[in-house]
Structure formats: C-alpha cells, structure tokens
Design an enzyme around this catalytic site. Structure first.
Site, PDB file in Angstrom:
ATOM      1  N   ASP A   1       0.863  -1.181   0.000  1.00 10.24           N
ATOM      2  CA  ASP A   1       0.000   0.000   0.000  1.00 10.24           C
ATOM      3  C   ASP A   1       0.901   1.233   0.000  1.00 10.24           C
ATOM      4  O   ASP A   1       2.127   1.129  -0.170  1.00 10.24           O
ATOM      5  CB  ASP A   1      -0.999  -0.044   1.172  1.00 10.24           C
ATOM      6  CG  ASP A   1      -0.343   0.206   2.523  1.00 10.24           C
ATOM      7  OD1 ASP A   1       0.906   0.308   2.589  1.00 10.24           O
ATOM      8  OD2 ASP A   1      -1.083   0.308   3.519  1.00 10.24           O
TER       9      ASP A   1
ATOM     10  N   CYS B   1       3.331  -3.027   4.079  1.00 14.66           N
ATOM     11  CA  CYS B   1       2.495  -1.879   4.432  1.00 14.66           C
ATOM     12  C   CYS B   1       3.204  -1.132   5.550  1.00 14.66           C
ATOM     13  O   CYS B   1       4.397  -1.352   5.781  1.00 14.66           O
ATOM     14  CB  CYS B   1       1.068  -2.300   4.784  1.00 14.66           C
ATOM     15  SG  CYS B   1       0.895  -3.341   6.243  1.00 14.66           S
TER      16      CYS B   1
ATOM     17  N   THR C   1       2.954  -1.205   8.890  1.00 11.29           N
ATOM     18  CA  THR C   1       3.424  -2.090   9.970  1.00 11.29           C
ATOM     19  C   THR C   1       3.648  -3.522   9.517  1.00 11.29           C
ATOM     20  O   THR C   1       4.286  -4.300  10.240  1.00 11.29           O
ATOM     21  CB  THR C   1       2.380  -2.139  11.101  1.00 11.29           C
ATOM     22  OG1 THR C   1       1.151  -2.645  10.547  1.00 11.29           O
ATOM     23  CG2 THR C   1       2.137  -0.758  11.703  1.00 11.29           C
TER      24      THR C   1
ATOM     25  N   HIS D   1      10.812 -23.255  10.309  1.00 10.24           N
ATOM     26  CA  HIS D   1       9.786 -23.886  11.151  1.00 10.24           C
ATOM     27  C   HIS D   1       8.377 -23.774  10.574  1.00 10.24           C
ATOM     28  O   HIS D   1       7.566 -24.672  10.787  1.00 10.24           O
ATOM     29  CB  HIS D   1       9.781 -23.253  12.549  1.00 10.24           C
ATOM     30  CG  HIS D   1      10.967 -23.615  13.375  1.00 10.24           C
ATOM     31  ND1 HIS D   1      11.032 -23.411  14.736  1.00 10.24           N
ATOM     32  CD2 HIS D   1      12.162 -24.175  13.018  1.00 10.24           C
ATOM     33  CE1 HIS D   1      12.204 -23.836  15.195  1.00 10.24           C
ATOM     34  NE2 HIS D   1      12.919 -24.278  14.178  1.00 10.24           N
TER      35      HIS D   1
ATOM     36  N   HIS E   1       8.157 -30.106  12.131  1.00  8.75           N
ATOM     37  CA  HIS E   1       7.495 -28.862  11.712  1.00  8.75           C
ATOM     38  C   HIS E   1       6.439 -29.135  10.644  1.00  8.75           C
ATOM     39  O   HIS E   1       5.407 -28.464  10.595  1.00  8.75           O
ATOM     40  CB  HIS E   1       8.535 -27.853  11.219  1.00  8.75           C
ATOM     41  CG  HIS E   1       9.560 -27.545  12.267  1.00  8.75           C
ATOM     42  ND1 HIS E   1       9.239 -26.902  13.432  1.00  8.75           N
ATOM     43  CD2 HIS E   1      10.881 -27.842  12.325  1.00  8.75           C
ATOM     44  CE1 HIS E   1      10.336 -26.797  14.178  1.00  8.75           C
ATOM     45  NE2 HIS E   1      11.345 -27.356  13.537  1.00  8.75           N
TER      46      HIS E   1
HETATM   47  C1  RB5 Z   1      -1.868   2.811   6.432  1.00  8.36           C
HETATM   48  O1  RB5 Z   1      -1.895   4.045   7.071  1.00  8.36           O
HETATM   49  C2  RB5 Z   1      -1.570   1.704   7.429  1.00  8.36           C
HETATM   50  O2  RB5 Z   1      -2.660   1.492   8.245  1.00  8.36           O
HETATM   51  C3  RB5 Z   1      -1.196   0.441   6.683  1.00  8.36           C
HETATM   52  O3  RB5 Z   1      -0.087   0.689   5.886  1.00  8.36           O
HETATM   53  C4  RB5 Z   1      -0.814  -0.749   7.550  1.00  8.36           C
HETATM   54  O4  RB5 Z   1       0.136  -0.389   8.499  1.00  8.36           O
HETATM   55  C5  RB5 Z   1      -1.917  -1.524   8.102  1.00  8.36           C
HETATM   56  O5  RB5 Z   1      -1.735  -2.534   8.786  1.00  8.36           O
END
Ligand code: RB5
Length: 142
Positions: free
Chosen positions: A8, A65, A67, A98, A133
């Site tokens: 994203d 993305c 996080t 694993h 595993h």
């Molecule tokens: C976008 O702002 C953010 O929410 C997305 O990139 C991601 O971190 C979602 O899990």
C-alpha cells in the site's frame, strides 16, 4: 523463483527497493502495485498477492504496508498461505525453517531498508526444515 510483490502507500517506497533487490538475486518479480504514494487500501493488494500464491501462479509473495500487520492478517485468510510478519533476520529464518512461510510481510514504518534487505535475503535463502514442523503445519487444517 517467481515472486509476487505488493504494497500500500505505506510500503510503496520500500517495495521499489525490495523489488530491485529481489530481481538482483535472480528471481522473477510480479508487481501488483500500488504504483504511487497516494493513499490506498491494503486488503486488495494482500488479496491479489495471496491469490497468486494460493493458485500456484507464484511460488512466494512479499507484502509491505506501514506495519506489515494488515497485510499479514489478510494474507493468512487464504488456506494455502502462511504469511509471516518479520522484523529481523532471526524471525525471517525461523519463519522459513519452522513455518514454511510462503508470504513475507514487512512493515516499512518499523524497519529500515538495510534490515529489509537482510530479511529478504535470508528469507529467500532459507529452506523449510520439515520433520516435526511438517507435522505441525498439517494440523492447521484439522
Ligand atoms: C496505512 O496508514 C496503514 O494502516 C497500513 O499501511 C498498515 O500499516 C496496516 O496494517
């Protein structure tokens, strides 16, 4: 290996770097977007990459993305996908040895480009250990 990659807006810049790095390692990359830093919704990109892995069109996927959490949550809804959110070389290596992870998720707001490269390198180089595993993976669908 053919690898699908998606991101994203939060992972857009890191995707460009990771794509070039993966190509430099000799892999074929199918980039499903996004293709600008404009705000988009991550689930669609996670679904597109996961479907390619689910159908065997790509051997593995990489999703990025902010996080890495949202991408991993969506990808793991696909029965044949084992998506691992990795923040370091240790989790990258163990997710392959694993868990036989076939989708790697990265958080571009959590790690830097150098760490991301090392994670990708280790993740692509590491084989599944099998044995006990494999038995555990078989219990996923019980
Ligand atoms: C976008 O702002 C953010 O929410 C997305 O990139 C991601 O971190 C979602 O899990």
């Amino acid at each position: 290996m053919k690898i699908a990659i998606g991101a994203d807006h939060g992972g857009f810049q890191m995707k460009k770097m990771v794509k070039a790095f993966v190509c430099s390692l000799g892999h074929e990359v199918e980039d499903v977007g996004c293709f600008s830093a404009d705000s988009v919704d991550y689930p669609g990109y996670a679904k597109t990459v996961s479907e390619k892995v689910q159908k065997g069109l790509c051997a593995a996927g990489i999703l990025i993305c902010g996080t890495g959490i949202g991408m991993s949550l969506v990808a793991n809804r696909f029965s044949a996908v084992r998506a691992a959110l990795c923040h370091d070389e240790y989790t990258a290596r163990l997710s392959r040895e694993h868990n036989n992870a076939n989708v790697l998720c990265l958080g571009a707001r959590v790690i830097g480009d150098g760490v991301a490269q090392e994670i990708v390198r280790v993740w692509l180089d590491t084989e599944f250990s099998g044995g006990r595993h494999q038995r555990r993976l078989e219990q996923f669908s019980d």
